[in-house]
Write a protein that holds these residues in place. Sequence first.
Motif, short mmCIF file in Angstrom:
data_model
loop_
_atom_site.label_atom_id
_atom_site.label_comp_id
_atom_site.label_asym_id
_atom_site.label_seq_id
_atom_site.Cartn_x
_atom_site.Cartn_y
_atom_site.Cartn_z
N GLN A 102 -16.34 -73.55 -10.97
CA GLN A 102 -15.03 -74.17 -10.75
C GLN A 102 -13.97 -73.11 -10.48
O GLN A 102 -13.13 -73.26 -9.59
CB GLN A 102 -14.63 -74.99 -11.99
CG GLN A 102 -13.28 -75.69 -11.89
CD GLN A 102 -13.23 -76.74 -10.80
OE1 GLN A 102 -14.24 -77.37 -10.50
NE2 GLN A 102 -12.06 -76.91 -10.19
N PHE A 103 -14.02 -72.03 -11.23
CA PHE A 103 -13.10 -70.91 -11.03
C PHE A 103 -13.24 -70.33 -9.62
O PHE A 103 -12.26 -70.06 -8.93
CB PHE A 103 -13.38 -69.84 -12.08
CG PHE A 103 -12.61 -68.56 -11.91
CD1 PHE A 103 -11.28 -68.48 -12.28
CD2 PHE A 103 -13.21 -67.44 -11.36
CE1 PHE A 103 -10.57 -67.29 -12.12
CE2 PHE A 103 -12.51 -66.26 -11.20
CZ PHE A 103 -11.18 -66.19 -11.59
N ASP B 299 -6.83 -61.15 -8.53
CA ASP B 299 -7.46 -61.74 -7.36
C ASP B 299 -8.91 -61.26 -7.29
O ASP B 299 -9.30 -60.33 -8.00
CB ASP B 299 -6.71 -61.35 -6.09
CG ASP B 299 -6.74 -62.46 -5.05
OD1 ASP B 299 -7.79 -63.15 -4.95
OD2 ASP B 299 -5.74 -62.63 -4.33
N GLU C 151 -5.69 -70.93 1.83
CA GLU C 151 -4.29 -71.31 1.98
C GLU C 151 -3.45 -70.10 2.32
O GLU C 151 -2.58 -70.15 3.20
CB GLU C 151 -3.78 -71.97 0.69
CG GLU C 151 -4.40 -73.33 0.40
CD GLU C 151 -3.96 -73.89 -0.93
OE1 GLU C 151 -3.23 -73.18 -1.67
OE2 GLU C 151 -4.33 -75.04 -1.25
N THR D 275 -10.42 -71.62 -2.43
CA THR D 275 -9.49 -72.58 -1.82
C THR D 275 -8.11 -71.98 -1.66
O THR D 275 -7.46 -72.10 -0.61
CB THR D 275 -9.41 -73.85 -2.68
OG1 THR D 275 -10.71 -74.44 -2.77
CG2 THR D 275 -8.46 -74.86 -2.04
N ARG D 276 -7.63 -71.30 -2.71
CA ARG D 276 -6.32 -70.66 -2.65
C ARG D 276 -6.30 -69.55 -1.59
O ARG D 276 -5.31 -69.36 -0.89
CB ARG D 276 -5.97 -70.09 -4.03
CG ARG D 276 -4.56 -69.50 -4.11
CD ARG D 276 -4.19 -69.15 -5.54
NE ARG D 276 -5.06 -68.14 -6.11
CZ ARG D 276 -5.97 -68.37 -7.05
NH1 ARG D 276 -6.14 -69.59 -7.53
NH2 ARG D 276 -6.72 -67.38 -7.52
N LYS D 277 -7.42 -68.86 -1.46
CA LYS D 277 -7.49 -67.77 -0.48
C LYS D 277 -7.34 -68.29 0.95
O LYS D 277 -6.66 -67.69 1.78
CB LYS D 277 -8.84 -67.05 -0.64
CG LYS D 277 -9.03 -65.87 0.30
CD LYS D 277 -10.28 -65.09 -0.04
CE LYS D 277 -10.15 -64.41 -1.38
NZ LYS D 277 -11.29 -63.52 -1.67
N LEU E 94 -14.44 -71.87 -6.94
CA LEU E 94 -13.96 -72.86 -5.97
C LEU E 94 -12.45 -72.82 -5.84
O LEU E 94 -11.90 -72.81 -4.73
CB LEU E 94 -14.43 -74.25 -6.38
CG LEU E 94 -13.92 -75.42 -5.52
CD1 LEU E 94 -14.42 -75.29 -4.09
CD2 LEU E 94 -14.36 -76.75 -6.13
N GLU E 95 -11.75 -72.77 -6.96
CA GLU E 95 -10.29 -72.73 -6.95
C GLU E 95 -9.78 -71.46 -6.28
O GLU E 95 -8.81 -71.49 -5.52
CB GLU E 95 -9.75 -72.84 -8.37
CG GLU E 95 -10.01 -74.20 -9.01
CD GLU E 95 -9.62 -74.23 -10.48
OE1 GLU E 95 -9.21 -73.16 -11.02
OE2 GLU E 95 -9.73 -75.30 -11.10
N THR E 96 -10.43 -70.34 -6.56
CA THR E 96 -10.01 -69.06 -5.99
C THR E 96 -10.19 -69.04 -4.48
O THR E 96 -9.30 -68.61 -3.74
CB THR E 96 -10.80 -67.91 -6.63
OG1 THR E 96 -10.60 -67.92 -8.04
CG2 THR E 96 -10.35 -66.57 -6.07
N ASP F 14 -15.65 -62.67 -2.88
CA ASP F 14 -16.10 -63.99 -3.34
C ASP F 14 -16.73 -64.81 -2.22
O ASP F 14 -17.77 -65.47 -2.42
CB ASP F 14 -14.95 -64.75 -3.99
CG ASP F 14 -13.66 -64.67 -3.20
OD1 ASP F 14 -13.57 -63.88 -2.24
OD2 ASP F 14 -12.71 -65.40 -3.54
#
Length: 221
Positions: free
Chosen positions: A121-122, A76, A132, A128-130, A124-126, A80
Motif C-alpha cells: 500500500q505504501f 522520497d 502526479e 501514484t504521487r510520483k 502504491l501511494e508513493t 520504486d
Amino acid sequence: MDERIARYLKQFGLTDLFPVHVRQLMHIKAYAGGERLFTQGEEAHALYLLVDGKLKISMLSPEGKRLIAAFKTPFDLVGDIEYVQACPLINTVEAVTETQVIRIPFPVLRNEMADNAAWLQFLLETITRKFEVRSRVMNFNLLYAVDVRIASYLLSMTPDRAVIDSTSLVDMADLIGTSYRHLNRVLEQFEQAGWITKKRGKITIYNREALLEQAGHNIYE
C-alpha cells in the motif's frame, strides 16, 4: 543495524513498516553535491530511501534532449518503479546537495516484503504521487515561459547555497528545454537586473526573492 538508519526510519515513521530482519539488511550511503547516483538505462539493483539532501531527476527524451523530470527532497523513494516493473533505470539521478540515502537491495524486498500488505500500500501511494509530480513538471516545461523556468531552476539547484556551476550551460539549456542562446540571453537579463553574476564558470545568486517573484513561486519540485 546502523544507528543512523534507525534514527531516519523513526524520523519518517517507517520503523514499523520494515521487519527487523529487513532493517538489518539496509545500508546507508552518502553522496556529495553534483555526484551521480546512477544513469538512465543502467540495470537497477536496489531501492533508495531519500532521507537527507536533495536529488535532481532527469530523463533523456526520444530526441536526445535531457529534461528535468523532478527534484526530490526527503522523504522520497528512488527506484520504486524499476522495482515494480523489473526494468532498467528510467531516469538519471544526481545529488544537488550533500545527500544521504538508505539502500535496500531488490532481492531483499522481493523475498521478504512481497506479501506485506502495508508495504504494498505504501508503494502504491508513493508511485501514484510520483506520477502526479511528473505530470506537473511536464506541464511546467510546456506552459511556462523560459525566464520562469530558468529562475525556478536556479532556485531549485541552490537550496542551501548561493552558487551554481555554470560550466555546462548547454546541459542546463537541455534540462530546462530551451536553446543555449536563449538561456544566455535570459541569464544576461538577470545579471543586468542585479539578481545574479555569471563568471569563471559559476553563477552566483544575489537576490533570491527577485528570482522567486520571476518564477511566480512556481518551483520545479
